[in-house]
Motif scaffolding. Structure first.
Motif, short mmCIF file in Angstrom:
data_model
loop_
_atom_site.label_atom_id
_atom_site.label_comp_id
_atom_site.label_asym_id
_atom_site.label_seq_id
_atom_site.Cartn_x
_atom_site.Cartn_y
_atom_site.Cartn_z
N ILE A 23 1.14 -1.14 0.07
CA ILE A 23 0.09 0.09 0.02
C ILE A 23 1.00 1.21 0.00
O ILE A 23 1.86 1.43 0.80
N LYS A 24 0.60 2.23 -0.78
CA LYS A 24 1.25 3.33 -1.02
C LYS A 24 0.50 4.50 -0.66
O LYS A 24 -0.72 4.76 -0.90
N ILE A 25 1.13 5.32 0.33
CA ILE A 25 0.40 6.76 0.55
C ILE A 25 0.94 7.92 0.16
O ILE A 25 2.39 7.90 0.39
N PHE A 201 -4.98 7.79 -1.91
CA PHE A 201 -4.58 9.18 -1.72
C PHE A 201 -5.94 9.84 -1.36
O PHE A 201 -6.73 9.34 -0.61
N GLU A 202 -6.12 11.15 -1.62
CA GLU A 202 -7.20 11.75 -0.75
C GLU A 202 -8.43 11.86 -1.72
O GLU A 202 -9.43 12.30 -1.02
N LYS A 203 -8.43 11.07 -2.72
CA LYS A 203 -10.00 11.23 -3.52
C LYS A 203 -10.34 9.82 -3.83
O LYS A 203 -9.69 8.76 -3.41
N VAL A 206 -9.98 7.19 -9.38
CA VAL A 206 -10.16 7.69 -10.58
C VAL A 206 -11.56 8.43 -10.68
O VAL A 206 -12.34 7.47 -10.77
N LEU A 207 -11.59 9.51 -10.82
CA LEU A 207 -12.84 10.27 -11.01
C LEU A 207 -13.03 11.02 -12.50
O LEU A 207 -12.08 11.21 -13.16
N LYS A 208 -14.22 10.58 -12.90
CA LYS A 208 -14.67 11.42 -14.10
C LYS A 208 -14.55 12.81 -14.25
O LYS A 208 -13.92 13.45 -15.07
N ARG A 232 -8.72 13.85 -21.54
CA ARG A 232 -8.02 14.65 -20.68
C ARG A 232 -8.91 14.74 -19.20
O ARG A 232 -8.64 15.53 -18.59
N ILE A 233 -9.45 13.43 -19.24
CA ILE A 233 -10.21 13.00 -17.94
C ILE A 233 -9.27 12.79 -16.70
O ILE A 233 -9.21 13.12 -15.67
N ILE A 234 -7.89 12.29 -17.19
CA ILE A 234 -6.84 11.82 -16.47
C ILE A 234 -5.71 12.78 -16.83
O ILE A 234 -5.42 12.77 -17.94
N HIS A 235 -5.12 13.20 -15.71
CA HIS A 235 -3.98 14.41 -15.97
C HIS A 235 -3.17 14.31 -14.84
O HIS A 235 -3.26 13.61 -13.99
N SER A 236 -1.99 15.15 -15.15
CA SER A 236 -0.95 15.44 -13.87
C SER A 236 -0.55 14.29 -13.26
O SER A 236 -0.32 13.12 -13.69
N GLY A 237 -0.46 14.02 -11.75
CA GLY A 237 0.13 12.95 -10.98
C GLY A 237 -0.55 11.82 -11.27
O GLY A 237 -0.39 10.72 -10.86
N MET A 238 -1.96 11.65 -11.83
CA MET A 238 -2.68 10.53 -11.93
C MET A 238 -2.25 9.67 -13.19
O MET A 238 -2.05 8.57 -13.29
N LEU A 239 -1.27 10.28 -14.05
CA LEU A 239 -0.90 9.65 -15.43
C LEU A 239 0.38 8.78 -14.94
O LEU A 239 0.24 7.52 -15.05
N PRO A 240 1.62 9.49 -14.42
CA PRO A 240 2.52 8.37 -13.99
C PRO A 240 1.89 7.09 -12.75
O PRO A 240 2.51 6.11 -12.79
N LYS A 241 0.98 7.51 -11.93
CA LYS A 241 0.38 6.51 -11.21
C LYS A 241 -0.04 5.42 -11.76
O LYS A 241 0.08 4.32 -11.84
N LEU A 242 -1.08 5.65 -12.96
CA LEU A 242 -1.63 4.92 -13.68
C LEU A 242 -0.53 3.90 -14.56
O LEU A 242 -1.01 2.73 -14.79
N1 LIG Z 1 -9.38 11.63 -13.08
C1 LIG Z 1 -8.83 11.87 -12.07
N2 LIG Z 1 -9.21 11.45 -10.99
C2 LIG Z 1 -8.48 11.69 -9.60
N3 LIG Z 1 -7.49 12.53 -9.49
C3 LIG Z 1 -6.98 12.95 -10.55
C4 LIG Z 1 -7.50 12.48 -11.82
N4 LIG Z 1 -6.60 13.35 -12.89
C5 LIG Z 1 -5.65 13.92 -12.28
N5 LIG Z 1 -5.68 13.66 -10.86
C6 LIG Z 1 -4.85 14.18 -9.88
O1 LIG Z 1 -3.90 13.11 -9.48
C7 LIG Z 1 -3.42 13.52 -8.18
C8 LIG Z 1 -3.01 12.35 -7.50
O2 LIG Z 1 -1.59 12.04 -8.06
P1 LIG Z 1 -0.51 12.41 -7.05
O3 LIG Z 1 -0.49 14.16 -6.61
O4 LIG Z 1 0.98 12.16 -7.84
O5 LIG Z 1 -0.80 11.28 -5.87
P2 LIG Z 1 -0.02 11.30 -4.39
O6 LIG Z 1 -0.60 12.15 -3.48
O7 LIG Z 1 -0.51 9.82 -4.05
O8 LIG Z 1 1.31 11.53 -4.51
C9 LIG Z 1 -4.86 13.93 -7.71
O9 LIG Z 1 -4.63 14.67 -6.26
C10 LIG Z 1 -5.46 14.82 -8.44
O10 LIG Z 1 -5.28 16.08 -8.47
#
Ligand SMILES: Nc1ncnc2c1ncn2[C@@H]1O[C@H](COP(=O)(O)OP(=O)(O)O)[C@@H](O)[C@H]1O
Ligand SMILES: CC(=O)N[C@@H](CCC(=O)OP(=O)(O)O)C(=O)O
Length: 281
Positions: A23-25, A201-203, A206-208, A232-242
Motif C-alpha cells: 500500500i502506497k500513501i 490518496f485523498e480522492k 479515478v474520477l470522471k 483529458r479526464i486523467i492528467h497530472s500526477g494520476m498519469l505516472p500513477k496509472l
Molecule cells: N481523473 C482523476 N481522478 C482523480 N485524480 C486525478 C485525476 N486526474 C488527475 N488527478 C490528480 O492526480 C492527483 C494524484 O496524483 P499525485 O498527486 O501524484 O498523488 P499522491 O498524492 O499519491 O502523490 C490527484 O490529487 C488529482 O489532482
C-alpha cells in the motif's frame, strides 16, 4: 519490468501464494495528521502480509521552502540537486518514515522503516541526463530487488515501511518516486505472494470529474485508459500513477486498486473500494 524467475523460490521454505498487500500513501494524506492516523489504523487491521510505501513530496516542498530552497518539478519528478537531496533524505528517510513507524508500533504493528539502501533492498541508477538533468533522481535497476530477503523480514514478523529513497550501490543515495517503488516491489514480490497493490490518496479513486467525488470510475483497462487520457479526464500526477499501476498488472501483480486512504477499511469488510485496474477484455 519482467516477472521475476521464481522457480528456485518455490522449493525453499518461504510462503508462496499467501496474500500480500503493498500500500502506497501520498503526500496529501501524510500532510494531514488525522487522515494519516485513520489510515494507519486501517492498515494495521488488514489481515495478511503488508508493506507500506510512502511519499511525502508536499512536506519536502514545504521544508525546502522553509530552508530557502526552491522546488522544481518536471513531469511529476523533482529536480534533485545536492541541497534538495539532503532535504528529501531528512524528510522521507527521517521525519516521515520514523513518525509512521512510531505510530504503527503504537497500534501493535512491528514496523521497520527502510530506505532502498537498508539491506540493499532497492538499487537504482542516477537518471542519465538527456534534455533535462534531474540531478540525484534514481531509476530502479531491473531485477535489483531481492524478494526473498524482504519476505524473510515479513516472515520474521516485521512490516517493512519503505520511503522514497534508494541507492546506487556506490555510496550515493537517490530520490525515487514512491509510486514507482510500490509498483517495483509489487512486481518483485508477486512471484512469492498473491500481491495486491493499492495506491491510497485523498480522492475516492479515478474520477470522471475531478471535482465530483461521486463520479468514481469503478474499473479501467488499458484501452479505456488511453481514451481517458485523450479526453483529458486523467492528467497530472494520476498519469505516472496509472502507468506504474498498469506495468504492475502486466507483470503479474494480482490486483491494483486506486482509492481513498479514509476508505481502506472497506477492503477488510469486502465492500467496493476505489478504482480497480484490469487487463484488456
Ligand atoms: N481523473 C482523476 N481522478 C482523480 N485524480 C486525478 C485525476 N486526474 C488527475 N488527478 C490528480 O492526480 C492527483 C494524484 O496524483 P499525485 O498527486 O501524484 O498523488 P499522491 O498524492 O499519491 O502523490 C490527484 O490529487 C488529482 O489532482
Ligand atoms: C523523483 C521524485 O520526484 N521523487 C518524489 C518522491 C516522493 C514522492 O513520490 O512523494 P508523493 O508520493 O507524495 O508524490 C519527490 O521528491 O517528490
Amino acid at each position: 519490468m519482467n516477472k521475476i524467475d521464481t522457480d528456485h523460490i518455490k522449493t525453499s521454505n518461504l510462503s508462496p501464494d499467501k496474500a500480500l498487500y503493498i500500500i502506497k500513501i501520498g503526500g496529501n494524506v501524510i500532510d494531514n495528521s488525522e487522515n494519516l492516523h485513520h489510515f494507519l489504523k486501517d492498515f494495521e487491521a488488514l489481515d495478511g502480509f503488508k508493506i507500506l510505501v510512502h511519499g511525502g513530496g508536499k512536506v519536502a516542498t514545504q521544508m525546502a521552502e522553509d530552508l530557502g530552497i526552491e522546488s522544481k518539478m518536471v513531469d511529476g519528478r523533482r529536480i534533485t540537486d545536492i541541497e534538495t537531496l539532503r532535504v528529501v533524505t531528512m524528510v522521507y528517510g527521517g521525519l516521515i518514515n520514523k513518525n509512521i513507524v512510531a505510530q504503527l508500533q503504537r497500534f501493535g504493528n512491528n514496523a521497520i522503516g527502510l530506505t532502498g539502501a537498508d539491506g540493499n533492498f532497492i538499487k537504482a541508477v542516477k537518471r542519465p541526463v538527456k534534455t533535462i538533468d534531474y540531478g540525484f533522481v534514481g531509476d530502479i535497476v531491473k531485477d535489483s530487488i531481492n524478494p526473498e530477503n524482504i519476505s524473510r523480514l515479513m516472515e520474521a514478523g516485521f512490516t517493512p515501511v519503505f520511503c522514497a529513497i534508494t541507492h546506487d550501490g556506490e555510496g550515493q543515495l537517490l530520490n525515487t518516486n514512491a509510486d514507482t517503488i510500490a509498483s517495483a516491489l509489487a512486481v518483485s514480490l508477486s512471484g512469492l505472494y498473491e500481491t495486491t497493490l493499492i495506491y491510497c490518496f485523498e480522492k475516492k479513486g479515478v474520477l470522471k470529474d475531478i471535482d465530483d467525488e461521486e463520479s468514481l470510475i469503478r474499473e479501467i483497462n488499458p484501452q479505456h485508459y488511453e481514451e481517458l487520457k485523450v479526453e483529458r479526464i486523467i492528467h497530472s500526477g494520476m498519469l505516472p500513477k496509472l502507468d506504474n499501476a498498469f506495468t504492475a498488472i502486466a507483470c503479474g501483480v494480482k490486483a491494483v486498486i486506486i482509492g481513498k486512504s479514509d476508505d481502506l477499511g472497506q477492503l477488510k469488510d469486502n465492500k467496493p473500494f476505489g478504482t480497480r485496474l484490469t487487463k484488456n477484455a
